[in-house]
Design an enzyme around this catalytic site. Structure first.
Site, PDB file in Angstrom:
ATOM      1  N   GLY A  31       0.807  -1.220   0.000  1.00 50.61           N
ATOM      2  CA  GLY A  31       0.000   0.000   0.000  1.00 50.61           C
ATOM      3  C   GLY A  31       0.839   1.268   0.000  1.00 50.61           C
ATOM      4  N   ALA A  32       0.188   2.403   0.360  1.00 50.40           N
ATOM      5  CA  ALA A  32       0.786   3.732   0.186  1.00 50.40           C
ATOM      6  C   ALA A  32       1.229   3.830  -1.275  1.00 50.40           C
ATOM      7  CB  ALA A  32       1.938   3.974   1.155  1.00 50.40           C
ATOM      8  N   LEU A  33       0.255   3.590  -2.136  1.00 48.12           N
ATOM      9  CA  LEU A  33       0.553   3.393  -3.554  1.00 48.12           C
ATOM     10  C   LEU A  33       1.064   4.657  -4.231  1.00 48.12           C
ATOM     11  CD1 LEU A  33      -2.561   1.210  -4.513  1.00 48.12           C
ATOM     12  CD2 LEU A  33      -0.282   0.450  -3.773  1.00 48.12           C
ATOM     13  N   HIS A  37       4.074   1.477  -8.030  1.00 50.89           N
ATOM     14  CA  HIS A  37       3.083   0.406  -7.883  1.00 50.89           C
ATOM     15  C   HIS A  37       2.126   0.399  -9.078  1.00 50.89           C
ATOM     16  CE1 HIS A  37       3.812   1.354  -3.442  1.00 50.89           C
ATOM     17  NE2 HIS A  37       4.172   0.081  -3.540  1.00 50.89           N
ATOM     18  N   GLY A 147       8.731  -5.160  -8.765  1.00 49.76           N
ATOM     19  CA  GLY A 147       9.582  -4.079  -9.238  1.00 49.76           C
ATOM     20  C   GLY A 147      11.068  -4.400  -9.110  1.00 49.76           C
TER      21      GLY A 147
END
Ligand code: AMP
Length: 279
Positions: A31-33, A37, A147
């Protein structure tokens, strides 16, 4: 976008989708995209019929409890970002959906687990493999996207997939950077303006080493990168290493694919970055 918080609801939905022969693409995140992402989601949309993103801040991969506690969790903003790019499914489980009490996990990852990030964060890759295995079991994707930002993690997960004879195809996607070179990271929001400028040293040194790669011998590249990073005020260097991209063992032959990897603390924030030197 469908949002599921339990494995059973997720699996029921995905079973019906797979029955229609849909190819499932999966992007695990904490999260905390950011656009890094979201670029993985775009790759997944290109290569799969249905894209599942998971957001789960995995406690077992944190070796610092303060880091786990301070990890950003802007869930509503994340949901909006995923809706805006037409993500199909979000899996958003609570911790007790993914872990029972006193669960044990160990997978033999060899030396890859003891070097670089593994050396600095003991147990980190056991936690990463533990959760990604659980997520693979829950989603059963055909293809999964990670990634290059976490290059060693991709190598670890490929090794896990090989050991477990997993059918999931693991695809590595390029690092997305800010206009000035800073690699996007959920942790960047902890950086003050001054720290953010300081943090640019990481990508600058990597770029410089890549530019000088043809002209200088490896020990000289190593020495000058370390010197630049150690003399940058505000950067506390953890490691800078030039390694073989195939197995992350020390580089000796410049004709093989090589990668430079760096980790450093800037203020209270630990940052990592890397660059392939001769792609
Ligand atoms: P995280 O939420 O940090 O666990 O990251 C989830 C996935 O996003 C991992 O596969 C990361 O390698 C990937 N990722 C993180 N930052 C970037 C970036 N700047 N560019 C591309 N992928 C990234």
């Amino acid at each position: 976008m469908e949002i599921f918080r339990t494995k059973s609801e997720l699996s029921e939905f995905l079973t019906s989708q797979k029955a229609e022969n849909k190819k499932i693409g999966f992007v695990p995140t904490m999260g905390a995209l950011h656009n890094g992402h979201l670029s993985l989601v775009s790759y997944a949309q290109l290569h799969a019929d249905l894209v599942v993103v998971s957001i789960f801040v995995n406690p077992t991969q944190f070796n610092d409890p303060a880091d786990l506690e301070n990890y950003p969790r802007p869930v509503e903003a994340d949901i909006k970002k995923l809706r805006d790019i037409d993500c199909d499914v979000l899996f958003l489980p609570p911790v007790n959906e993914m872990y029972g009490q006193n669960e044990m996990w160990h997978i033999e990852l060899g030396n890859l687990e003891n070097i670089l990030e593994g050396a600095s964060r003991p147990g980190h890759y056991q936690g990463v493999t533990q959760i990604v295995n659980k997520l693979f079991q829950a989603v059963k994707p055909h293809i999964s996207f990670f990634g290059q930002k976490d290059f060693q993690q991709v190598m670890i997960l490929r090794k896990m997939a090989e050991i477990m004879s997993s059918p999931v195809k693991i695809v590595m996607c390029p690092i997305i950077r800010e206009h000035d070179g800073l690699a996007l990271s959920s942790r960047n929001i902890h950086l003050s303006d001054a720290e953010r400028s300081t943090a640019l040293a990481l990508s600058r040194v990597l770029t410089l080493i890549k530019e000088q790669f043809k002209n200088l011998p490896l020990p000289e590249l190593q020495r000058s990168a370390e010197e630049m990073l150690r003399t940058t005020e505000g950067v506390v260097l953890d490691y800078f290493e030039i390694r073989r991209a195939s197995d992350l063992e020390p580089a000796t032959d410049k004709n093989l694919p090589l990668i430079a990897l760096v980790a450093a603390q800037v203020g209270k924030t630990r940052l990592i970055d890397n660059m392939l030197l001769n792609p």
